[in-house]
Design an enzyme around this catalytic site. Structure first.
Site, PDB file in Angstrom:
ATOM      1  N   LYS A   1       0.837  -1.243  -0.161  1.00 43.19           N
ATOM      2  CA  LYS A   1      -0.075  -0.122  -0.029  1.00 43.19           C
ATOM      3  C   LYS A   1       0.829   1.304  -0.249  1.00 43.19           C
ATOM      4  O   LYS A   1       1.918   1.083   0.822  1.00 43.19           O
ATOM      5  CB  LYS A   1      -1.006   0.130   1.305  1.00 43.19           C
ATOM      6  CG  LYS A   1      -2.019   1.059   1.378  1.00 43.19           C
ATOM      7  CD  LYS A   1      -2.814   0.568   2.463  1.00 43.19           C
ATOM      8  CE  LYS A   1      -3.882   1.621   2.703  1.00 43.19           C
ATOM      9  NZ  LYS A   1      -4.889   1.398   3.935  1.00 43.19           N
TER      10      LYS A   1
ATOM     11  N   SER B   1      -9.721   1.072   2.873  1.00 43.65           N
ATOM     12  CA  SER B   1      -8.787   1.977   2.036  1.00 43.65           C
ATOM     13  C   SER B   1      -7.814   1.115   1.276  1.00 43.65           C
ATOM     14  O   SER B   1      -7.076   1.650   0.391  1.00 43.65           O
ATOM     15  CB  SER B   1      -8.157   3.279   2.680  1.00 43.65           C
ATOM     16  OG  SER B   1      -7.179   2.438   3.554  1.00 43.65           O
TER      17      SER B   1
ATOM     18  N   SER C   1      -9.656  -1.254   6.852  1.00 43.73           N
ATOM     19  CA  SER C   1      -9.019  -1.016   5.708  1.00 43.73           C
ATOM     20  C   SER C   1      -8.239  -2.305   5.151  1.00 43.73           C
ATOM     21  O   SER C   1      -7.999  -2.137   3.852  1.00 43.73           O
ATOM     22  CB  SER C   1      -8.089   0.274   5.792  1.00 43.73           C
ATOM     23  OG  SER C   1      -9.134   1.299   5.611  1.00 43.73           O
TER      24      SER C   1
END
Lengths: 489, 96
Positions: free
Chosen positions: A79, A154, A178
Site C-alpha cells: 500500500k 482503503s 481497511s
C-alpha cells in the site's frame, strides 16, 4: 495456469525445485498487470527496475544456497502509505505527489531482508481515509469481479492486485477495516493483527491508536506467512508489543471441534444483504456440524462503535496530518507569510474527505470540546474492550460478516459520507479494541460478487483466530477467481 | 439540539484556507456526523479511564543509543525549498 495465479506457498515450492525463478514470477505478475492495470488501476507505482534487481538477486542467492525463507523471491504489492526508500510514497494525495522517502518502514526493511520482491505501491483512499478507494487523488481502483464496482478500501489497490494476480500477496493498513473490508469485497483473505504486533514505524500515520499493518493473500496460510515475516517488537515504534509473537502454526489444522464461536447479535439484521447473512448462516451450520459450539452473544457497545470511531480517528488524524504543511516535503503553495503558505498548501493538497476529517478532528479536540468528544469516546472504548474481554470468558472467537454488503457501484456512496462510513460497521470494533480479526472469502452472491466472513479473537489470540479462519476456508472451498475481460486463462 | 460549529475558526486552527462555499458545505456535513456521534455522549462512562493503548502499554523507552541520522542531502532533496542545509519558509512574523 500462469505463475501469477500461484499461492505464495506453491510459488515457494517451484522456486526451490527449480521449476520457476523469481524473475519468472515477477514477469508473470507484471504481464498480468499489463492486462489489468488500464481497467483496474491497482498500482500507483510499479518499480520495474528495482523489482527486477531484487528478483535477480533472489535467484542468485537461491542458486548459491542462501534461502531467506518463505518470502524469498516472492513478488508483493505494498500500500502506498508505507515509506519505501527511493520509491515514491504518495498516500494517494496531491500533498505528497512525487515524495521519495529517505528511509524504509520497518515492515519494508523486514520484507527486503526476507528476500521479498516489491513490485510496487498500490492505490488507497487518500491517507487511508475511505472504504472504496475512490478518494484517491490519482483516480479510483476498480473491483476485478466487476469493474463497475469498488474494491472496498482503503487498501483497495492491494486487495484487487492480489485478487487479480498482479502480485502474489500484499500488505495494507487497517484503522477501521481497511484491510478486511476490501479483502471481503475482492474475494481474498485480509488480516488485521493485534494492535502492536506489527511495527508502525514508517507507516504514514492516520490514527495512531488504531492503525495496524497486515497482509492480504489468496489463502489463510499465505496470510499467516506474510504476517510472520513482519511481526515482532520494534524499538522504533513505542506502541509496539514487547512480548513474543503468538505461536500460530501448531493448531492451524486442528479444525473447529470444541471451539466456542460467538455469533454477534449486533452485527446482523437490518442493512445486511440477504446473500451475506445466508452465506454466514450456512458456514455456521457446517462449523457446528463439525463440532464447533455456537453461542449467540450480545455486545451492546458494538452499536456505538462507529460513532466512537468517528470521534477518535479524525481527532488523531487532525494531529498526525499537521505535519503536511509545505515545509519539509511534498507540495507547497506560496503565501506571503508562513501561515498563509501552510493554509493554502493544505487546502490545495488535501482532498475533500481528508479535509472533512481534519476539520472534524480539529473541532472535537478544540478548547472546551476535548473531554466531551475525544475523552468520552476513549472512555467508551474502555467499555467496549471490557465487554469483549467478558464475552471471551464464554467464547473463543467471534464471527460476523466482514461487510454488510458485497461490493457496491462506483459513486454509490460518495455523496453521503455517513452511508460510506456504515460499510465499516462490522470491522471497527476490532480496531477500537486492538484485537485480531481476519476476513475469509466464503462464497459468491447471485451476481458473482464475493462475500467475506470475519473471525475476531481476543488480543494476542491469533492462534485460535487462524485455526478458525482455516476451518472456515476449508469448508468454504472458495477457489473462484475473477474472470476479468482480457485476463488470459 | 443542532450543533453550533464556528467552521471558520476550526479551519483557521487546522490551517486550511477554504472558500466560503467550502466552509458552508463542510459545516453541514460535520453537523450530520457529529449528530450521529452525539449518541456517544449519552453513555454513562463514570469510573472508566480513557483507553490510550489497547494493550495498556505505557512509558515505553528504547535504549538511548547514538544511531546514524538520515542523510541530510537526501532529506532536503524532498523539501519544497532549502538553503544552506536548512528548510526555507516565508516569514513567520509580520514585518520580518
Amino acid at each position: 495456469m500462469s505463475l501469477a495465479d500461484l499461492t505464495i506457498a506453491e510459488a515457494g515450492k517451484q522456486l526451490r525445485s527449480g521449476q520457476a525463478t523469481s524473475v519468472d514470477l515477477l514477469e508473470a505478475v507484471i504481464e498480468r498487470a499489463s492486462f489489468t492495470e488500464a481497467q483496474l488501476h491497482c498500482y500507483l507505482t510499479i518499480d520495474h527496475e528495482g523489482a527486477r534487481k531484487a528478483a535477480e538477486s533472489a535467484d542468485r542467492e537461491l542458486a548459491a544456497g542462501t534461502d531467506r525463507g518463505p518470502l524469498h523471491g516472492i513478488p508483493l504489492a505494498l500500500k502506498d502509505n508505507f515509506c519505501t526508500r527511493g520509491m515514491t510514497t504518495t498516500c494517494s494525495s496531491q500533498i505528497l505527489a512525487g515524495y521519495v522517502p529517505p528511509y524504509d518502514a520497518t515492515v519494508v526493511s523486514r520484507l527486503r531482508s526476507g528476500g521479498a520482491v516489491i513490485v510496487g505501491k498500490t492505490n488507497l483512499d487518500e491517507f487511508a481515509m475511505g472504504s472504496s478507494t475512490e478518494n484517491s487523488a490519482f483516480g479510483p481502483t476498480r473491483n476485478p469481479w466487476d469493474p463497475e464496482r469498488v474494491p472496498g478500501g482503503s487498501s483497495g489497490g492491494s486487495a484487487a492486485a492480489v485478487a487479480v494476480g498482479s502480485a502474489l500477496g500484499g500488505f495494507g493498513s487497517d484503522t477501521g477495516g481497511s484491510i478486511r473490508q476490501p479483502a471481503s469485497l475482492c474475494g481474498v483473505v485480509g488480516f488485521k493483527p493485534t494492535y502492536g504486533l506489527v511495527s508502525r514505524y514508517g507507516l504514514v500515520a492516520f490514527a495512531s491508536s488504531l492503525d495496524q499493518i497486515g497482509p492480504l493473500a489468496r489463502n489463510v496460510g499465505d496470510a499467516l506467512t506474510l504476517f510472520e515475516a513482519v511481526a515482532g517488537h520494534d524499538p522504533l515504534d513505542s506502541t509496539s508489543y514487547p512480548g513474543p509473537v503468538p505461536e500460530m502454526r501448531s493448531d492451524l489444522e486442528a479444525g473447529p471441534k470444541g471451539i466456542r464461536v460467538g455469533v454477534v447479535t449486533e452485527l446482523s439484521g437490518e442493512g445486511y444483504e440477504p446473500a451475506v447473512s445466508t452465506a454466514m448462516a450456512e458456514m455456521l451450520n457446517r462449523l457446528a456440524a463439525d463440532g464447533a459450539e455456537l453461542v449467540e452473544v450480545s455486545l451492546p457497545t458494538f452499536e456505538l462503535a462507529l460513532s466512537c470511531y468517528y470521534l477518535i480517528a479524525p481527532a488523531e488524524a487532525s494531529a498526525n496530518l499537521a505535519r503536511f504543511d509545505g515545509v519539509r516535503y511534498g507540495l507547497r503553495v506560496d503565501g506571503e507569510t508562513v501561515e498563509e503558505m501552510m493554509a493554502r498548501t493544505r487546502a490545495e493538497g488535501f482532498g475533500p474527505e481528508v479535509i472533512r476529517r481534519i476539520l472534524l478532528g480539529t473541532y472535537s479536540l478544540s478548547a472546551g470540546y476535548y473531554d466531551a468528544f475525544y475523552g468520552q469516546a476513549n472512555r467508551l472504548r474502555t467499555k467496549l474492550i471490557r465487554e469483549i474481554a467478558e464475552v471471551h470468558e464464554r467464547v473463543d472467537v467471534l464471527v460476523s460478516p466482514t461487510s454488510p454488503t458485497v461490493a457496491f457501484e462506483l459513486g454509490a456512496k460518495t455523496q453521503d459520507p455517513l452511508a460510506m462510513y456504515l460499510s465499516d460497521v462490522c470491522t471497527i470494533p476490532a480496531d477500537l479494541a486492538g484485537t485480531p480479526a481476519i476476513s475469509v472469502p466464503v462464497g459468491l452472491d447471485h451476481q458473482g460478487l464475493p462475500i467475506g466472513l470475519q473471525v475476531m479473537a481476543p488480543a494476542l489470540g491469533e492462534a485460535v483466530m487462524f485455526r478458525m479462519a482455516r476451518a472456515v476456508e476449508e469448508r468454504a472451498g472458495f477457489t473462484a477467481r475473477p474472470a476479468m475481460a482480457g485476463l488470459p486463462t | 439540539m443542532p450543533i453550533e460549529i464556528d467552521i471558520a475558526h476550526v479551519a483557521r486552527l487546522a490551517r486550511l484556507a477554504l472558500t466560503p462555499d467550502e466552509l458552508d458545505r463542510y459545516r453541514s456535513q460535520l453537523a450530520v456526523i457529529l449528530d450521529h456521534a452525539a449518541r456517544v455522549q449519552a453513555v454513562d462512562t463514570t469510573g472508566l479511564a480513557p483507553t490510550a493503548h489497547p494493550l495498556g502499554l505505557s512509558n515505553v523507552f528504547r535504549p538511548d543509543e547514538v544511531r546514524p541520522p538520515l542523510d541530510v542531502d537526501e532529506v532536503l532533496s524532498q523539501a519544497p525549498s532549502a538553503r544552506d542545509g536548512y528548510f526555507e519558509v516565508p516569514p513567520a512574523l509580520e514585518g520580518a
